[in-house]
Write an enzyme that holds these catalytic residues in place. Structure first.
Site, PDB file in Angstrom:
ATOM      1  N   CYS A  57     -10.834   3.164  -1.593  1.00  0.00           N
ATOM      2  CA  CYS A  57      -9.482   3.480  -1.133  1.00  0.00           C
ATOM      3  C   CYS A  57      -9.252   2.603   0.092  1.00  0.00           C
ATOM      4  CB  CYS A  57      -9.384   4.951  -0.752  1.00  0.00           C
ATOM      5  SG  CYS A  57      -7.847   5.372   0.084  1.00  0.00           S
ATOM      6  N   HIS A  95      -7.605   2.864   2.673  1.00  0.00           N
ATOM      7  CA  HIS A  95      -7.671   3.517   3.984  1.00  0.00           C
ATOM      8  C   HIS A  95      -9.095   3.643   4.534  1.00  0.00           C
ATOM      9  CE1 HIS A  95      -3.637   4.718   2.901  1.00  0.00           C
ATOM     10  NE2 HIS A  95      -3.473   5.267   4.078  1.00  0.00           N
ATOM     11  N   THR A 131      -5.308   3.496  -5.727  1.00  0.00           N
ATOM     12  CA  THR A 131      -4.642   4.460  -6.613  1.00  0.00           C
ATOM     13  C   THR A 131      -3.586   3.751  -7.454  1.00  0.00           C
ATOM     14  OG1 THR A 131      -4.973   6.075  -4.850  1.00  0.00           O
ATOM     15  CG2 THR A 131      -3.475   6.688  -6.624  1.00  0.00           C
ATOM     16  N   CYS A 162      -3.749  -0.977  -2.775  1.00  0.00           N
ATOM     17  CA  CYS A 162      -3.937   0.468  -2.903  1.00  0.00           C
ATOM     18  C   CYS A 162      -4.713   0.707  -4.196  1.00  0.00           C
ATOM     19  CB  CYS A 162      -2.557   1.136  -2.975  1.00  0.00           C
ATOM     20  SG  CYS A 162      -2.620   2.894  -3.343  1.00  0.00           S
ATOM     21  N   GLU A 199      -4.189   9.207   8.330  1.00  0.00           N
ATOM     22  CA  GLU A 199      -2.760   8.963   8.597  1.00  0.00           C
ATOM     23  C   GLU A 199      -2.190   9.930   9.640  1.00  0.00           C
ATOM     24  OE1 GLU A 199      -0.278   6.877   6.794  1.00  0.00           O
ATOM     25  OE2 GLU A 199      -1.713   5.832   5.537  1.00  0.00           O
ATOM     26  N   GLY A 227      -2.402   9.491  -3.988  1.00  0.00           N
ATOM     27  CA  GLY A 227      -3.648   9.925  -4.636  1.00  0.00           C
ATOM     28  C   GLY A 227      -3.621  11.311  -5.259  1.00  0.00           C
ATOM     29  N   ASP A 279       0.858  -1.185   0.000  1.00  0.00           N
ATOM     30  CA  ASP A 279       0.000   0.000   0.000  1.00  0.00           C
ATOM     31  C   ASP A 279       0.892   1.232   0.000  1.00  0.00           C
ATOM     32  OD1 ASP A 279      -2.390   1.498   0.073  1.00  0.00           O
ATOM     33  OD2 ASP A 279      -2.233   1.731   2.233  1.00  0.00           O
ATOM     34  N   SER A 280       0.310   2.355  -0.383  1.00  0.00           N
ATOM     35  CA  SER A 280       1.074   3.598  -0.337  1.00  0.00           C
ATOM     36  C   SER A 280       1.387   3.992   1.107  1.00  0.00           C
ATOM     37  CB  SER A 280       0.269   4.715  -1.011  1.00  0.00           C
ATOM     38  OG  SER A 280      -0.985   4.820  -0.376  1.00  0.00           O
TER      39      SER A 280
HETATM   40  N1  DGL Z   1      -4.221   3.638  -0.137  1.00  0.00           N
HETATM   41  C1  DGL Z   1      -4.496   4.482  -1.254  1.00  0.00           C
HETATM   42  C2  DGL Z   1      -5.665   3.973  -2.050  1.00  0.00           C
HETATM   43  O1  DGL Z   1      -6.202   2.895  -1.748  1.00  0.00           O
HETATM   44  C3  DGL Z   1      -4.756   5.914  -0.917  1.00  0.00           C
HETATM   45  C4  DGL Z   1      -3.703   6.615  -0.178  1.00  0.00           C
HETATM   46  C5  DGL Z   1      -2.872   7.535  -1.014  1.00  0.00           C
HETATM   47  O2  DGL Z   1      -3.359   8.543  -1.532  1.00  0.00           O
HETATM   48  O3  DGL Z   1      -1.709   7.214  -1.128  1.00  0.00           O
HETATM   49  O4  DGL Z   1      -6.070   4.615  -2.976  1.00  0.00           O
END
Ligand code: DGL
Length: 263
Positions: free
Chosen positions: A184, A186, A72, A70, A154, A40, A7-8
């Site tokens: 997303c 998160h 994105t 993730c 976050e 994102g 994940d990011s």
């Molecule tokens: N975890 C990312 C997603 O599922 C979003 C977080 C980011 O913007 O890095 O899109």
């Protein structure tokens, strides 16, 4: 070998936790690219380049298969990685995303009016609409960019989340959505907040991915059998701050040993 979950940032921890509940003995490497979070709001080229480096790192660290948890990165980089990078560099390994399984789940559930919230980039790619059209052209999808949610999650932004959610989601309610896809990783963290204010169904990836993974493993026992069964999970991040440690603990529900790695 290991199952990689990428994940990011830290949102993918929720998917990791759910996967661990379903497969407690599986060896997992979690990587959060916290150095480059949030993905994102970045360009397609930057998201691809960051994701690629993380994939290379994870394959070099013995991941048999990687789930890009993730949205994105799934929206931007997955197809290119599957079609060009993997065949050339790791033809026997696999990279899976989270968007198509989510759309399949939504279509199977029979909703005809679905809302989707996601990062600026995910929503601007229109990937949810395109994938849904392929499966079920009758269903209407209404998308909404919700860029403030990841930074709030976050960075201990709980006190502001309800107000921000109402601002983003009220317009979807006036369009009579029956269900909302949390597009997303998160956002699974926000389920309780959303349920408090809204009555539509919630489609959350931490509930979908473990089931889809089980199905995938059934169809690909050669992959499942290559992954170690010592129940070891390593949590790694590309930048580590006290704030990330606290957020990880809050998201995961217990203290985690996060290791800082340079990629
Ligand atoms: N975890 C990312 C997603 O599922 C979003 C977080 C980011 O913007 O890095 O899109």
């Amino acid at each position: 070998m290991k199952l990689g979950i990428f994940d990011s940032g830290l949102g993918g921890l929720l998917i990791t936790k759910a996967v661990q509940e379903r497969f407690p003995d599986l060896d997992i490497l979690y990587l959060g690219d916290t150095l480059h979070l949030p993905y994102g709001n970045r360009s397609a080229e930057a998201i691809y380049a960051y994701t690629l480096r993380c994939m290379e790192y994870m394959f070099a660290h013995n991941c048999r298969m990687i789930i890009i948890a993730c949205n994105t990165a799934s929206a931007t980089a997955l197809r290119r990685l599957q079609q060009t990078y993997l065949p050339k560099h790791y033809p026997d390994r696999r990279i899976l995303g989270v968007i198509v399984p989510t759309i399949e789940h939504a279509a199977d559930s029979g909703y005809k009016n679905i809302g989707v919230i996601g990062t600026n980039y995910t929503v601007s790619t229109n990937v949810y609409e395109e994938e849904l059209k392929k499966i079920d052209p009758q269903t209407r999808i209404i998308l909404r960019k919700t860029p403030l949610l990841v930074p709030l999650i976050e960075n201990e932004g709980q006190p502001w989340i309800d107000d921000v959610l109402r601002h983003y989601i009220d317009p979807l309610v006036t369009q009579n959505i029956e269900a909302l896809i949390l597009g997303c990783t998160h956002y699974a963290y926000l389920k309780k907040n959303i349920k408090k204010h809204f009555s539509f169904d919630i489609i959350a990836q931490d509930e979908i991915i473990p089931e889809k993974l089980e199905l995938y493993f059934k169809n690909h026992p050669e992959i499942y059998n290559d992954i170690g069964r010592e129940g070891r999970t390593e949590f790694q991040v590309t930048d580590l701050t006290e704030n990330y440690e606290r957020s990880a603990q809050e998201i995961y529900g217990r203290a985690l040993e996060l290791k800082h790695v340079e990629i």
